[in-house]
Write a protein that holds these residues in place. Structure first.
Motif, PDB file in Angstrom:
ATOM      1  N   ASP A  70     -14.989  -5.058 -10.322  1.00  0.00           N
ATOM      2  CA  ASP A  70     -15.131  -4.346 -11.683  1.00  0.00           C
ATOM      3  C   ASP A  70     -16.701  -4.500 -11.998  1.00  0.00           C
ATOM      4  O   ASP A  70     -17.542  -5.199 -11.361  1.00  0.00           O
ATOM      5  N   SER A 121     -18.592   5.290 -11.061  1.00  0.00           N
ATOM      6  CA  SER A 121     -18.066   4.715  -9.854  1.00  0.00           C
ATOM      7  C   SER A 121     -19.552   4.640  -8.732  1.00  0.00           C
ATOM      8  O   SER A 121     -19.504   4.026  -7.875  1.00  0.00           O
ATOM      9  N   VAL A 159      -8.941  -4.412  -5.380  1.00  0.00           N
ATOM     10  CA  VAL A 159      -8.198  -3.519  -6.317  1.00  0.00           C
ATOM     11  C   VAL A 159      -9.298  -3.348  -7.390  1.00  0.00           C
ATOM     12  O   VAL A 159      -9.913  -4.317  -7.849  1.00  0.00           O
ATOM     13  N   GLY A 160      -9.443  -2.058  -8.085  1.00  0.00           N
ATOM     14  CA  GLY A 160     -10.234  -1.808  -9.068  1.00  0.00           C
ATOM     15  C   GLY A 160      -9.532  -0.750 -10.301  1.00  0.00           C
ATOM     16  O   GLY A 160      -8.298  -0.474 -10.059  1.00  0.00           O
ATOM     17  N   ASP A 161     -10.332  -0.474 -11.174  1.00  0.00           N
ATOM     18  CA  ASP A 161      -9.664   0.339 -12.000  1.00  0.00           C
ATOM     19  C   ASP A 161      -9.846   1.800 -11.822  1.00  0.00           C
ATOM     20  O   ASP A 161     -10.441   2.283 -10.941  1.00  0.00           O
ATOM     21  N   GLU A 162      -9.629   2.594 -13.040  1.00  0.00           N
ATOM     22  CA  GLU A 162     -10.045   4.185 -12.738  1.00  0.00           C
ATOM     23  C   GLU A 162     -11.070   4.578 -12.497  1.00  0.00           C
ATOM     24  O   GLU A 162     -11.418   5.828 -12.130  1.00  0.00           O
ATOM     25  N   MET A 166     -11.377   5.427  -4.581  1.00  0.00           N
ATOM     26  CA  MET A 166     -10.606   4.862  -3.542  1.00  0.00           C
ATOM     27  C   MET A 166     -11.195   5.176  -2.172  1.00  0.00           C
ATOM     28  O   MET A 166     -11.696   6.301  -2.056  1.00  0.00           O
ATOM     29  N   LYS A 172      -6.861   1.944  -6.604  1.00  0.00           N
ATOM     30  CA  LYS A 172      -6.732   1.773  -7.938  1.00  0.00           C
ATOM     31  C   LYS A 172      -5.365   2.156  -8.658  1.00  0.00           C
ATOM     32  O   LYS A 172      -4.544   2.656  -7.704  1.00  0.00           O
ATOM     33  N   ASN A 187       1.223   0.155 -10.689  1.00  0.00           N
ATOM     34  CA  ASN A 187       0.322  -0.164 -11.771  1.00  0.00           C
ATOM     35  C   ASN A 187       0.471  -1.615 -12.431  1.00  0.00           C
ATOM     36  O   ASN A 187      -0.446  -2.167 -12.879  1.00  0.00           O
ATOM     37  N   ARG A 194      -5.702  -7.255 -10.744  1.00  0.00           N
ATOM     38  CA  ARG A 194      -7.171  -6.872 -11.351  1.00  0.00           C
ATOM     39  C   ARG A 194      -7.600  -7.716 -12.620  1.00  0.00           C
ATOM     40  O   ARG A 194      -8.729  -7.797 -12.984  1.00  0.00           O
ATOM     41  N   ASN A 258     -15.137   6.074 -17.131  1.00  0.00           N
ATOM     42  CA  ASN A 258     -14.224   6.598 -16.261  1.00  0.00           C
ATOM     43  C   ASN A 258     -14.451   8.155 -16.085  1.00  0.00           C
ATOM     44  O   ASN A 258     -14.466   8.809 -16.931  1.00  0.00           O
ATOM     45  N   ARG A 271      -1.622   4.032  -0.695  1.00  0.00           N
ATOM     46  CA  ARG A 271      -1.321   3.594  -1.859  1.00  0.00           C
ATOM     47  C   ARG A 271       0.136   3.748  -2.283  1.00  0.00           C
ATOM     48  O   ARG A 271       0.784   2.735  -2.749  1.00  0.00           O
TER      49      ARG A 271
END
Length: 289
Positions: A70, A121, A159-162, A166, A172, A187, A194, A258, A271
Motif C-alpha cells: 500500500d 499506481s 496483495v494490494g487494493d484497486e 496487477m 488486487k 475479495n 491486505r 484509484n 486471480r
C-alpha cells in the motif's frame, strides 16, 4: 518523532538553538537508518519470503502470499520553490511512503519520497521497490500448488487494493460491480490479507505522532525522518513483541488515488484460480453478500 513537536517547541523545552536541533534530528535519523536497516529491514531472501508466506496462511488463511502492499501520503508543509509537485488530490502537500508489510505488522520493504501529485499506481511501478516486483527481481520462491491440491503450481504474490496494476506477482480485488459468490469470497479473503498493511500504518502513526500533522522540515530531512520511524517500528516489534488487541486500521494517512488500471488476461486467470480455491472452504459460505 514520538511527539510531533516543532523545532520551536523543542527550542523552548531544551534551550537549544533551532539550527542545532535541526542538525541533531537529521544526523540522528540518518544514523538510525544506516545502523539498523540491514538488521531490521533487510531485503528478504527466499527462505525469509517462505516464512512470511507461512505466517499469512496462519493469520489470514491466504496461501502463497508474500505481503500486503500500500501507499500513503505523508503530510508536509509546502517546500519553497516546488510549485505543485507535492500537491496531491486531497488538496494538501505530501510525499508518498510505499510499503510492503508482513502478517506480523512489520515493514518488509519501503520506498519514500515520491511527489504527492503522483497519486496513482505508477508511483509504485516507478519506485525501486515496484520495479523489483514487476521485473521479478526479488528472490521470490518458485510457484507451488496451493495447500491440499494437486492443481498446477501457483505463483507467490503480493496483495494490494484497486490502485495497483496487477502482474504475475501482485493481485488486487475484483471490481465491486457484478460480483458473483466466488468473486465476493476472493475479495473477502484478500481484504483479510491486505488489512495487515493498513494495521501496520495504523501502528506506525499511533507510535510516531509526527505523522498526525504536517511535517515542517526540509524535504530531504522528511525522508530521513520517515525512514528512521519505519526502521524503529520494526526494531520495537522485533525486540519487544506485543499482543495487539484493538489495532487501528485508520492510520489518518490518505491512500493513493484509484485510477482503475487494466489487467491482462493471464493475470486475470491466475486471480480466478485463487478465487476457485477459496470457494472450496465451506466456512466462507457464511460471509455476508
Amino acid at each position: 518523532m514520538a511527539t510531533g513537536d516543532s523545532y520551536t517547541s523543542l527550542h523552548y523545552h531544551y534551550r537549544l538553538g533551532i539550527s542545532t536541533i535541526s542538525t541533531v534530528v537529521k544526523e540522528t535519523c540518518k544514523v538510525l537508518w544506516e545502523e539498523l536497516h540491514d538488521e531490521f529491514l533487510p531485503t528478504p531472501n527466499r527462505q525469509q519470503w517462505i516464512e512470511i508466506s507461512e505466517k499469512f496462511v496462519e493469520m489470514c488463511q491466504f496461501p502463497n502470499c508474500l505481503g500486503a502492499v500500500d501507499g500513503k501520503h505523508i503530510r508536509i508543509i509546502k517546500p519553497q520553490g516546488t510549485g505543485s509537485e507535492f500537491f496531491n488530490y486531497k488538496k494538501y502537500f505530501s510525499i508518498i511512503l510505499m510499503a510492503i508489510a508482513d502478517a506480523q505488522y512489520r515493514f518488509v520493504a519501503i520506498d519514500v519520497g515520491a511527489y504527492g501529485r503522483s497519486n496513482d499506481s505508477m508511483v509504485f511501478k516507478n519506485s525501486d521497490m515496484g520495479r523489483r516486483v514487476y521485473n521479478r527481481q526479488f528472490d521470490f520462491p518458485p510457484p507451488q500448488p496451493l495447500p491440499g491440491t494437486d492443481a498446477p503450481p501457483m505463483p507467490f504474490v503480493l496483495v494490494g487494493d484497486e490502485a495497483f496494476q496487477m502482474c504475475g506477482n501482485l493481485i488486487k480485488p475484483y471490481s465491486s460491480r457484478g460480483l458473483n459468490q466466488s468473486k465476493r469470497i476472493f475479495n473477502y479473503r484478500l481484504t483479510r490479507a491486505r488489512r495487515m498493511v493498513e494495521c501496520t500504518f495504523g501502528i506506525l502513526v499511533a507510535k510516531w505522532r509526527i505523522f498526525t500533522k504536517p511535517i515542517q522540515l526540509k524535504i530531504e530531512t522528511v525522508d530521513e525522518v520517515v525512514k528512521a520511524c519505519v526502521v524503529l517500528h520494526n526494531y520495537l516489534l522485533i525486540k519487544e513483541p506485543q499482543n495487539f488487541q484493538d489495532i487501528p486500521e485508520d492510520s489518518e494517512l490518505a491512500s493513493l488515488e484509484n485510477f482503475g488500471m487494466r489487467t491482462n488476461v493471464a493475470v486475470s486467470r491466475m486471480r480466478d484460480s485463487f478465487a476457485e480455491y477459496f470457494c472450496s472452504d465451506a466456512w466462507q459460505d457464511q460471509i455476508p453478500c
